[in-house]
Scaffold this motif. Structure first.
Motif, mmCIF file in Angstrom:
data_model
loop_
_atom_site.group_PDB
_atom_site.id
_atom_site.type_symbol
_atom_site.label_atom_id
_atom_site.label_comp_id
_atom_site.label_asym_id
_atom_site.label_seq_id
_atom_site.Cartn_x
_atom_site.Cartn_y
_atom_site.Cartn_z
ATOM 1 N N LEU A 196 -5.417 -0.759 5.254
ATOM 2 C CA LEU A 196 -4.018 -0.957 5.618
ATOM 3 C C LEU A 196 -3.140 -1.119 4.388
ATOM 4 O O LEU A 196 -2.054 -0.528 4.293
ATOM 5 C CB LEU A 196 -3.879 -2.203 6.498
ATOM 6 N N GLY A 197 -3.636 -1.922 3.433
ATOM 7 C CA GLY A 197 -2.881 -2.171 2.211
ATOM 8 C C GLY A 197 -2.608 -0.876 1.462
ATOM 9 O O GLY A 197 -1.491 -0.625 0.993
ATOM 10 N N LEU A 198 -3.623 -0.036 1.376
ATOM 11 C CA LEU A 198 -3.467 1.235 0.661
ATOM 12 C C LEU A 198 -2.504 2.157 1.411
ATOM 13 O O LEU A 198 -1.708 2.872 0.805
ATOM 14 C CB LEU A 198 -4.818 1.912 0.465
ATOM 15 N N GLN A 199 -2.593 2.132 2.751
ATOM 16 C CA GLN A 199 -1.657 2.923 3.551
ATOM 17 C C GLN A 199 -0.218 2.498 3.244
ATOM 18 O O GLN A 199 0.672 3.327 3.074
ATOM 19 C CB GLN A 199 -1.928 2.727 5.052
ATOM 20 N N LEU A 200 -0.034 1.166 3.188
ATOM 21 C CA LEU A 200 1.296 0.636 2.913
ATOM 22 C C LEU A 200 1.786 1.017 1.522
ATOM 23 O O LEU A 200 2.953 1.352 1.326
ATOM 24 C CB LEU A 200 1.286 -0.898 3.028
ATOM 25 N N ALA A 201 0.874 0.938 0.538
ATOM 26 C CA ALA A 201 1.266 1.207 -0.838
ATOM 27 C C ALA A 201 1.660 2.673 -1.022
ATOM 28 O O ALA A 201 2.511 2.984 -1.859
ATOM 29 C CB ALA A 201 0.125 0.846 -1.797
ATOM 30 N N ALA A 202 1.040 3.556 -0.257
ATOM 31 C CA ALA A 202 1.365 4.988 -0.265
ATOM 32 C C ALA A 202 1.535 5.551 -1.675
ATOM 33 O O ALA A 202 2.613 5.998 -2.065
ATOM 34 C CB ALA A 202 2.631 5.242 0.569
ATOM 35 N N MET A 203 0.438 5.500 -2.425
ATOM 36 C CA MET A 203 0.474 6.027 -3.796
ATOM 37 C C MET A 203 0.611 7.540 -3.764
ATOM 38 O O MET A 203 0.090 8.203 -2.855
ATOM 39 C CB MET A 203 -0.831 5.681 -4.515
ATOM 40 N N PRO A 204 1.276 8.103 -4.761
ATOM 41 C CA PRO A 204 1.333 9.567 -4.870
ATOM 42 C C PRO A 204 -0.087 10.121 -5.013
ATOM 43 O O PRO A 204 -0.875 9.609 -5.809
ATOM 44 C CB PRO A 204 2.135 9.807 -6.154
ATOM 45 N N GLY A 205 -0.403 11.117 -4.206
ATOM 46 C CA GLY A 205 -1.735 11.726 -4.276
ATOM 47 C C GLY A 205 -2.730 11.100 -3.328
ATOM 48 O O GLY A 205 -3.867 11.547 -3.226
ATOM 49 N N ALA A 206 -2.321 10.030 -2.609
ATOM 50 C CA ALA A 206 -3.247 9.389 -1.685
ATOM 51 C C ALA A 206 -3.217 10.090 -0.341
ATOM 52 O O ALA A 206 -2.221 10.695 0.038
ATOM 53 C CB ALA A 206 -2.848 7.926 -1.501
ATOM 54 N N ASP A 207 -4.352 10.056 0.377
ATOM 55 C CA ASP A 207 -4.365 10.517 1.773
ATOM 56 C C ASP A 207 -5.045 9.445 2.601
ATOM 57 O O ASP A 207 -5.792 8.617 2.076
ATOM 58 C CB ASP A 207 -5.074 11.863 1.891
ATOM 59 N N SER A 208 -4.787 9.449 3.928
ATOM 60 C CA SER A 208 -5.310 8.366 4.770
ATOM 61 C C SER A 208 -6.820 8.310 4.735
ATOM 62 O O SER A 208 -7.409 7.230 4.707
ATOM 63 C CB SER A 208 -4.890 8.515 6.224
ATOM 64 N N THR A 209 -7.475 9.489 4.766
ATOM 65 C CA THR A 209 -8.935 9.480 4.736
ATOM 66 C C THR A 209 -9.418 8.737 3.500
ATOM 67 O O THR A 209 -10.306 7.886 3.581
ATOM 68 C CB THR A 209 -9.497 10.919 4.697
ATOM 69 N N GLY A 210 -8.823 9.054 2.372
ATOM 70 C CA GLY A 210 -9.214 8.395 1.126
ATOM 71 C C GLY A 210 -8.962 6.905 1.180
ATOM 72 O O GLY A 210 -9.797 6.099 0.759
ATOM 73 N N ASN A 211 -7.808 6.501 1.731
ATOM 74 C CA ASN A 211 -7.478 5.089 1.842
ATOM 75 C C ASN A 211 -8.533 4.332 2.639
ATOM 76 O O ASN A 211 -9.032 3.301 2.223
ATOM 77 C CB ASN A 211 -6.117 4.913 2.527
ATOM 78 N N TRP A 212 -8.834 4.881 3.843
ATOM 79 C CA TRP A 212 -9.803 4.193 4.699
ATOM 80 C C TRP A 212 -11.203 4.286 4.097
ATOM 81 O O TRP A 212 -12.015 3.369 4.254
ATOM 82 C CB TRP A 212 -9.786 4.761 6.118
ATOM 83 N N LEU A 213 -11.483 5.367 3.391
ATOM 84 C CA LEU A 213 -12.795 5.516 2.764
ATOM 85 C C LEU A 213 -12.997 4.425 1.704
ATOM 86 O O LEU A 213 -14.062 3.811 1.617
ATOM 87 C CB LEU A 213 -12.919 6.913 2.134
#
Lengths: 304, 539
Positions: free
Chosen positions: B151-168
């Motif tokens: 969730l934190g990574l989803q919120l941060a929404a870094m350039p180049g991030a994707d949801s799969t990567g975040n949850w992974l």
């Protein structure tokens, strides 16, 4: 006891915040004496002992050991005493042997042949880590350290509560050996047979005050004897006599009651006039004695 | 049916554990997930431009950084998210494992040592129930943290991030934590005490971490043989490979079953490896309070020394990349000339050292304050009652604890600085003079002593309030380390003695600060000794 007392506790008080743990503790111990210190849980035995050791500070009154103040001169006093707490806690990662040596060295003493003999007598495995010792074994560690010191005054706070009967006997033998060598001992205990066997005098503490001190014989004298009697003439009027308590009427000719020790002669004369058929008198047991003091005057047990 | 009887009342025990641990669990979750989210949110600002990203990737590919953070496998064009994954994953995995070991030991051997497990299993509770409750607690904790990270990574929404990567990343970290939690539970069956379980678990972690370092540097493929290194293989925001997660789950499951099998067979309170027997007699130096405190503290102290040395060395290994201005701007060399450039480079590194010094000081103060406060803990546990009845004087016992505390602080700081100095000297072409590090030590020591003396004062006068020393340490870190970033006013920094030490080694030592700190220390220690002599022993 013409000598000066070794330990002199006078009107000792201790408050923890609002709570009065000790209100009036007063007793003396003389050289070469084993003093039994008894009382119910929470009466203030351990608090008194901690004050005597200078671990906590009295709120009022005085306590001197070897004529020195227990708080101010604690280090000088400690060189001459040995102590075994009731609840022995040891550093879990050290072996029993290490802890014994350390306690000896902290008092300027050293591991001696006596220490080895005691380790054998109590059957302690000194190489086990303290973490793996049972309560009894932890007590043995503290007892071995205490008995191998050449102290003048020994303080034992319920030292045998975790020991088996064999080790209890070893303990008693060691205490009697100390007494034979003229050492003084303060023994706090709940084991009445132990107290009866070893102590010269007893102090009973209840709710933070000493309620009685003296020899066992003195104290027995203060309590009541139970009488079970059958007579030829009706005997129920015994209840009206002074010093008679708790009369149970079985028949007109058979009663049981308790009688104050100082009234015994008068009562016996009265009973003899009634024509004795059978008579049993039971002196108070230690249990009776202690129950009487433990439970307080208002709910004293009548004889039984 | 025959098997389930060993786990009767597990759910009741889970509730009991949660009720006991919930503050700790919530704290871990908030701190770790918060840290991850905060760093992710900041990351775009730290490496704002593509050039900055390319530069940091170059640094991340150096062997020293690969050893610390794992290999940088992302392919160009480099994105913020890819760099984030490379920098944070191993680091966060380490925290996850440490958390799982701590909670795992607490939920098993800690209770068994305290005799609670005996009391509990004497009721109609299955023999394996306390262990299964620990498994459930750890599983839940890791699951929640995994979700928190995602969730934190989803919120941060870094350039180049994707949801799969975040949850992974979230569940990859949860998986590595969980697997090592299960490993801890196995260790809890092997060792026969809480301390032994912690030591075994951390020893395995340390071994795997070093193995992972060497395989990553030599041949990253070999890292597949090291379970701790699997987390690097998820290739977040690139290939997004879930295989490591399944591998951790399989490993954890096997370990959990192994732990249960051993538990159902072993005696309560016993372990597969029995505690070694101790000494028959005490060694010659165990002859007073000083020897006694050393005997208790030596293991922990050595660990602190090694840990701070390694941390210092890790920082030292990047000094060459930081202190190379010409790398980012080749023109500088021509502008400044070689010797002036070297001086400028050294100044950059000195500035870096001045900031790191605060971290080192704070870390060194942890064992120092711990030892100083241990006096009260040992009183409460009753260890000191028998010592107090011996000829060892009160002030002597107090001095042993506070003295070792001060010594520990000084030594741990020295170890950290030595690590920095040694690694800096190896990696830098034109390294700092040893005196720079020496000055840091000299400058901070008096200020540290004031903080230790205050802890000792609390021990002497207000033992119940001794935890204030930790609060002050936390405040000092906040005010002095983050103070400059947050532009706190000067008085806020001056609420900690550390705030009076001004940017050593960039600036010279201010001896007047050193002297008043030393004077204050002597005064406070005198008061502390008087207080400890006067008060009742804690019981």
């Amino acid at each position: 006891m013409a000598q000066a007392p070794l330990l002199n506790v006078h009107h000792l008080q201790k408050k923890f915040g609002q709570f009065h743990a000790l209100t009036d503790v007063d007793f003396k111990i003389y050289p070469g004496e084993v003093f039994g210190f008894i009382g119910p849980n929470g009466a203030g035995k351990s608090t008194t002992i901690r004050i005597l050791l200078g671990l906590i500070r009295a709120s009022g009154g005085q306590a001197t050991l070897f004529g020195q103040d227990v708080w101010r001169d604690s280090v000088a006093i400690h060189r001459r005493i040995a102590y075994v707490p009731g609840d022995v806690t040891l550093w879990p990662n050290m072996s029993g042997g290490e802890i014994i040596d350390m306690f000896l060295r902290l008092n300027g003493d050293r591991h001696s042949d006596k220490t080895e003999t005691l380790i054998k007598k109590f059957g302690l495995d000194p190489r086990k880590k303290a973490r793996t010792y049972s309560k009894g074994n932890r007590q043995k560690v503290a007892l071995i350290a205490a008995f191998s010191m050449d102290a003048d005054f020994y303080i034992f706070d319920e030292p045998t509560s975790g020991l088996d009967p064999l080790n209890e006997q070893t303990f008693q033998a060691e205490v009697l050996a100390l007494k034979a060598r003229g050492k003084s001992v303060l023994l706090s205990s709940h084991i009445l047979s132990e107290v009866e066997k070893m102590c010269d005098r007893i102090g009973i503490i209840r709710e933070g005050r000493i309620v009685e001190t003296g020899t066992l014989a003195d104290m027995r004298h203060l309590t009541r004897t139970t009488v079970d009697v059958q007579t030829t003439a009706p005997v129920t009027d015994v209840a009206a006599l002074a010093g008679v308590h708790g009369v149970t009427v079985e028949t007109d000719h058979h009663v049981t009651f308790a009688v104050d020790a100082d009234q015994l002669t008068a009562i016996m004369a009265f009973l003899t006039e009634k024509g004795l058929v059978a008579l049993t008198t039971t002196p108070p047991t230690l249990e009776d004695l202690f129950m009487r003091y433990y439970q307080g005057a208002d709910q004293a047990v009548d004889g039984k | 049916m025959t098997l389930t009887k060993w786990f009767t009342r597990t759910s009741a025990l889970v509730k009991l554990n949660l009720r006991r641990d919930w503050t700790q669990l919530v704290l871990w979750c908030v701190v770790l997930a918060g840290l991850m989210t905060a760093v992710a949110a900041k990351f775009d600002q730290i490496y704002g431009s593509q050039r900055a990203l390319n530069e940091i990737v170059k640094t991340l590919k150096t062997p020293a950084m690969v050893a610390l953070f794992g290999p940088m496998t992302a392919k160009p064009p480099y994105t913020t998210a890819a760099v984030f994954a490379a920098e944070m994953l191993v680091f966060m995995a380490l925290f996850m494992v440490i958390m799982n070991v701590i909670i795992g030991v607490r939920a098993t051997r800690h209770d068994e040592d305290a005799g609670l497990t005996e009391l509990v299993t004497a009721h109609a509770v299955g023999r394996g129930a306390p262990l299964l409750a620990a498994i459930v607690e750890l599983t839940g904790l890791n699951l929640i943290l995994g979700c928190g990270y995602g969730l934190g990574l989803q919120l941060a929404a870094m350039p180049g991030a994707d949801s799969t990567g975040n949850w992974l990343i979230g569940f990859g970290l949860a998986a590595v934590g969980w697997a090592f939690g299960m490993l801890t539970l196995v260790m809890a069956q092997l060792a026969d005490s809480a301390g032994g379980t912690s030591r075994l678990s951390f020893a395995v972690l340390g071994l795997l971490f070093v193995l992972r370092m060497s395989t990553d540097v030599s041949d990253p493929q070999l890292t597949w043989w090291v379970p701790f290194g699997w987390v690097e293989k998820i290739s977040a925001y690139q290939a997004n490979d879930w295989a490591p997660v399944w591998a951790y789950l399989l490993l954890g499951l096997l370990l959990a079953v192994l732990a249960i099998v051993i538990r159902l067979r072993r005696d309560l309170g016993a372990g597969v490896i029995a505690t070694r027997r101790g000494r028959q007699r005490a060694s010659w130096w165990l002859r007073g309070p000083v020897g006694l405190v050393w005997r208790q503290a030596r293991g922990g102290l050595v660990a602190w020394l090694v840990a701070n040395f390694v941390l210092g060395a890790a920082y030292g290994s990047v000094f060459n990349t930081i202190g190379d201005l010409a790398k980012t701007n080749p023109m500088i060399k021509q502008l400044l000339g070689t010797s002036a450039l070297a001086a400028a480079n050294r100044l950059v590194v000195k500035n870096f050292v001045a900031v790191l010094a605060i971290v080192m000081v704070i870390i060194a103060l942890i064992p120092a304050i711990q030892l100083t406060l241990k006096l009260v803990g040992d009183e409460q546990k009753g260890y000191l009652h028998q010592v107090g009845a011996t000829a060892a004087a009160r002030w002597h016992v107090w001095a042993a604890y506070t003295g070792w505390g001060a010594l520990a602080g000084a030594a741990v700081l020295l170890a950290g600085l030595a690590g920095m100095a040694v690694m800096g000297a190896i990696t830098m072409n034109d390294s700092l003079a040893w005196a720079s590090y020496w000055h840091v030590w000299l400058a901070y020591l008096p200020a540290m002593l004031v903080m230790i003396a205050v802890a000792s004062l609390l021990v002497g006068w207000l033992p119940k309030w001794r935890y204030l020393a930790w609060g002050w340490l936390g405040y000092s870190f906040f005010a002095v380390y983050l103070g400059t970033l947050l532009t706190l006013p000067e008085w806020a920094q001056h609420l900690s003695p550390l705030g009076f030490v001004d940017r050593v080694p960039v600036k010279a030592i201010d001896w007047s600060v050193s002297w008043w700190c030393l004077g204050l220390t002597v005064l406070l220690l005198g008061l502390a000794a008087i207080g400890y002599r006067r008060r009742d022993l804690a019981q």
